[in-house]
Structure formats: structure tokens, C-alpha cells
Design a protein around this motif. Structure first.
Motif, PDB file in Angstrom:
ATOM      1  N   VAL A 133       0.832  -1.212   0.000  1.00 51.65           N
ATOM      2  CA  VAL A 133       0.000   0.000   0.000  1.00 51.65           C
ATOM      3  C   VAL A 133       0.863   1.257   0.000  1.00 51.65           C
ATOM      4  O   VAL A 133       0.591   2.205  -0.757  1.00 51.65           O
ATOM      5  N   VAL A 134       1.921   1.283   0.810  1.00 53.71           N
ATOM      6  CA  VAL A 134       2.786   2.468   0.853  1.00 53.71           C
ATOM      7  C   VAL A 134       3.481   2.669  -0.496  1.00 53.71           C
ATOM      8  O   VAL A 134       3.546   3.799  -1.000  1.00 53.71           O
ATOM      9  N   VAL A 180       0.929   4.108  -2.922  1.00 52.05           N
ATOM     10  CA  VAL A 180       0.606   5.514  -2.673  1.00 52.05           C
ATOM     11  C   VAL A 180       1.730   6.422  -3.177  1.00 52.05           C
ATOM     12  O   VAL A 180       1.471   7.454  -3.818  1.00 52.05           O
ATOM     13  N   ALA A 216       1.265   8.998  -6.275  1.00 51.63           N
ATOM     14  CA  ALA A 216       1.479  10.428  -6.056  1.00 51.63           C
ATOM     15  C   ALA A 216       2.470  10.998  -7.076  1.00 51.63           C
ATOM     16  O   ALA A 216       2.242  12.077  -7.637  1.00 51.63           O
TER      17      ALA A 216
END
Length: 131
Positions: A15-16, A19, A23
Motif C-alpha cells: 500500500v505504501v 501511494v 502520487a
């Protein structure tokens, strides 16, 4: 004996990573490409003074020109799925996410999903091997 939390850490890392890549890709698409920050025509003399921005534009365009980013994600995803290689799965997952944002959604979607299957199953396979 303490319980192994590799599944939780694995999901958190996926997930990190997603993200961060999303971004960066969204920033490149909406902040640079579609916002008009980069010069439209790098062949005119006025744009030659801003050669650095022309180089950034050329690099971004080459990433998604002819579906290169999506095809890279698909190749990594298929190889990761066939070989069970987590490093290729990470490359396919992150390139697939960037490809989804940067106009390469045809191949990038399949590559990202295949890579995600390998990443999600990796924790389960490791726990079974430990047991």
C-alpha cells in the motif's frame, strides 16, 4: 513463540509503495504534462533556452509513448507470475500503477494485477514454508 506478522508488513509495504508511485505519477501527469509547465514545442529557439524542461518532457513522453510503460509492467507481471519472483512482481506492480495514470492502462492493468497476485500470495507461501 511469538506470532509472525509478515502478512501485515507485506500488505503495508504494498500500500505504501502504491501511494508513493501514484502520487509521483499523478504529479507528473497533472502537474507537468497537462498543466502546461513543460514547453509545447522544443524545436523553437525560445524553448532551446529551457533545455532542461525539454529533456524532462522528452523522458516523460518516451515512458508512455507506444505503451512502453504498460508493456514493461505486463512483461514483469507475467514473468513474476510464472516464476514466483517477488522482485519482478514489485517492478510490475509499481510500473503498472504508473502506467494506469500515464495513459498506458491497456497493458498496465493486466501486468499490475498479475504482479499483485504474486505479492499477495508471497506472504502466504512464506508462512507455509515456515510451518
Amino acid at each position: 513463540m511469538s506470532r509472525n506478522n509478515s502478512q501485515e508488513c507485506g500488505v503495508r509495504a504494498i500500500v505504501v509503495g502504491a501511494v508513493v508511485v501514484l502520487a509521483l505519477a499523478l504529479g507528473a501527469r497533472y502537474g507537468l504534462i497537462e498543466n502546461g509547465v513543460l514547453p509545447r514545442d522544443c524545436t523553437v529557439p525560445e524553448a532551446q533556452a529551457r533545455a532542461g524542461l525539454c529533456a524532462v518532457k522528452w523522458t516523460l513522453v518516451q515512458m508512455f509513448h507506444a505503451q512502453r510503460l504498460g508493456i514493461f509492467s505486463l512483461v514483469c507481471g507475467v514473468l513474476a507470475f510464472a516464476l514466483g519472483c517477488r522482485r519482478l512482481a514489485w517492478a510490475g506492480w509499481l510500473a503498472g500503477l504508473a502506467g494506469l495514470v500515464l495513459y498506458n492502462y491497456d497493458y498496465a492493468a493486466v501486468g499490475a494485477l498479475l504482479a499483485l497476485l504474486v505479492l499477495a500470495a508471497g506472504g502466504k507461501q512464506q508462512r507455509q514454508a515456515e510451518a
